[in-house]
Design a protein around this motif. Sequence first.
Motif, mmCIF file in Angstrom:
data_model
loop_
_atom_site.group_PDB
_atom_site.id
_atom_site.type_symbol
_atom_site.label_atom_id
_atom_site.label_comp_id
_atom_site.label_asym_id
_atom_site.label_seq_id
_atom_site.Cartn_x
_atom_site.Cartn_y
_atom_site.Cartn_z
ATOM 1 N N PRO A 30 -67.797 -56.158 -12.916
ATOM 2 C CA PRO A 30 -68.064 -56.485 -11.516
ATOM 3 C C PRO A 30 -67.412 -55.527 -10.531
ATOM 4 O O PRO A 30 -67.766 -55.488 -9.354
ATOM 5 C CB PRO A 30 -67.475 -57.893 -11.377
ATOM 6 C CG PRO A 30 -66.408 -57.958 -12.418
ATOM 7 C CD PRO A 30 -66.905 -57.123 -13.557
ATOM 8 N N GLY A 31 -66.462 -54.738 -11.004
ATOM 9 C CA GLY A 31 -65.768 -53.792 -10.142
ATOM 10 C C GLY A 31 -65.339 -52.585 -10.935
ATOM 11 O O GLY A 31 -65.655 -52.449 -12.119
ATOM 12 N N PRO A 32 -64.606 -51.666 -10.317
ATOM 13 C CA PRO A 32 -64.166 -50.461 -11.025
ATOM 14 C C PRO A 32 -63.134 -50.761 -12.103
ATOM 15 O O PRO A 32 -62.466 -51.796 -12.079
ATOM 16 C CB PRO A 32 -63.567 -49.603 -9.904
ATOM 17 C CG PRO A 32 -63.140 -50.583 -8.862
ATOM 18 C CD PRO A 32 -64.157 -51.685 -8.913
ATOM 19 N N VAL A 33 -63.040 -49.848 -13.060
ATOM 20 C CA VAL A 33 -61.979 -49.925 -14.068
ATOM 21 C C VAL A 33 -60.629 -49.800 -13.362
ATOM 22 O O VAL A 33 -60.473 -49.025 -12.416
ATOM 23 C CB VAL A 33 -62.160 -48.799 -15.101
ATOM 24 C CG1 VAL A 33 -60.957 -48.718 -16.041
ATOM 25 C CG2 VAL A 33 -63.448 -49.003 -15.896
ATOM 26 N N ILE A 34 -59.655 -50.561 -13.794
ATOM 27 C CA ILE A 34 -58.295 -50.448 -13.245
ATOM 28 C C ILE A 34 -57.663 -49.195 -13.836
ATOM 29 O O ILE A 34 -57.321 -49.161 -15.020
ATOM 30 C CB ILE A 34 -57.468 -51.700 -13.586
ATOM 31 C CG1 ILE A 34 -58.135 -52.953 -13.000
ATOM 32 C CG2 ILE A 34 -56.036 -51.562 -13.058
ATOM 33 C CD1 ILE A 34 -57.478 -54.255 -13.431
ATOM 34 N N ARG A 35 -57.529 -48.164 -13.031
ATOM 35 C CA ARG A 35 -57.075 -46.851 -13.510
ATOM 36 C C ARG A 35 -55.571 -46.696 -13.296
ATOM 37 O O ARG A 35 -55.125 -45.884 -12.480
ATOM 38 C CB ARG A 35 -57.835 -45.736 -12.787
ATOM 39 C CG ARG A 35 -59.342 -45.836 -12.962
ATOM 40 C CD ARG A 35 -60.054 -44.672 -12.323
ATOM 41 N NE ARG A 35 -61.502 -44.807 -12.413
ATOM 42 C CZ ARG A 35 -62.338 -43.796 -12.625
ATOM 43 N NH1 ARG A 35 -61.877 -42.572 -12.752
ATOM 44 N NH2 ARG A 35 -63.639 -44.008 -12.685
ATOM 45 N N SER A 36 -54.813 -47.457 -14.007
ATOM 46 C CA SER A 36 -53.358 -47.444 -13.870
ATOM 47 C C SER A 36 -52.709 -47.599 -15.226
ATOM 48 O O SER A 36 -53.341 -48.056 -16.192
ATOM 49 C CB SER A 36 -52.885 -48.583 -12.950
ATOM 50 O OG SER A 36 -53.453 -48.485 -11.674
ATOM 51 N N ASN A 37 -51.452 -47.234 -15.291
ATOM 52 C CA ASN A 37 -50.661 -47.493 -16.486
ATOM 53 C C ASN A 37 -50.504 -48.997 -16.634
ATOM 54 O O ASN A 37 -50.102 -49.686 -15.698
ATOM 55 C CB ASN A 37 -49.297 -46.818 -16.350
ATOM 56 C CG ASN A 37 -48.480 -46.876 -17.621
ATOM 57 O OD1 ASN A 37 -48.510 -47.855 -18.364
ATOM 58 N ND2 ASN A 37 -47.727 -45.824 -17.878
#
Length: 357
Positions: free
Chosen positions: A56-63
């Motif tokens: 539903p939204g962007p990939v969480i691009r974090s550690n």
Amino acid sequence: MSSKRAASGAGVAISLFSGAGGLDLGVEDAGYQVRAAVERDEDAATTMEKNFLTLPGPVIRSNILDVPTQDILKAAGLRGKARPDLLVGGPPCTPFSKSGFWLEWKRKGLDPDASLLQAYTRVLREACPKKFILENVYALTYNNLASKTAYERLLSEIDDAGYDCVAKVLHAADYGVPQARPRLFVIGAKKGNPIPQHPEPTHGGRWERRATGDSNRPHVTSGEALDGLICDPEPGEIVNGKYGALLPEIPPGDNYLYYTAERGHPEPKFGWRSRFWSFLLKLDPDRPSPTIQAQPGPNIGPFHWENRRLRVPELRRLFTFPDWFEFVGKRGSVQAQLGNSVPPLLAQRVAESIRDL
């Protein structure tokens, strides 16, 4: 074409250490919908977004160490007391991969990435999914300081989070994947519920001098997987350098040992077992591919039996990604995304066994 499918009622999944989405694709093929994913590599995250329209939204691009569990649940659209049906993920395997055990600091368990196992169990404890799948290298089960300590801690934390689990090393070729790729799968469910069981093999054959799987249906070979595939040549696919000229003489399925005195070569060029097993390794079209690595060196195979590097569409087939699946990034990045991935077909079989409880 996309990965978007009609919902089959298996439920909502959240994904950690998603990579390019091999595990996630198999989970969706089993009927789940991946509604949130965490992946810090930019190319892999973009690959996920390009192919998974159920997000539903962007990939969480974090550690993952910096991502609160509540943010993952929110990204999945889970509010209040709503919880996911399935948690999946494969924490990076570098601390436990047998290819790195020549490094003393890894053997002693000093690799900081080992803490990523604890990031998984933290989300497991806080997200409270009904079931979970954790995938890793089978070297995590080795009886050495780095692996044993980490493995025992992992199982203890799963128990403390309130889950029963079973662990087993599954050989990808035994499930129809045209690649010899053993991986550890720890699967579980909340205590008080039936404990999941690993899927039974669908194929069988020889692997490392022994028979594995179901002998009634032979392993899928690399020749079968690549049959009919037409793809354009790629830059850099010709093997050059000091050893590139040696490749054409090596028979399919063989490696640098072909050029040793012990094998009877008239002009030996290497000592017996002086190189890593995949040095100048060539595919045999009559067998599954050997394990394909994420970051192979310039002379590390498997190479195609036509004496060149494998092309991306061929790698995709050998991992059981569908032909429409599009990878983002340069050639080295795509190789890494594939080499770090779970073959979707193997993931599907595992997810089906959990779904059918």
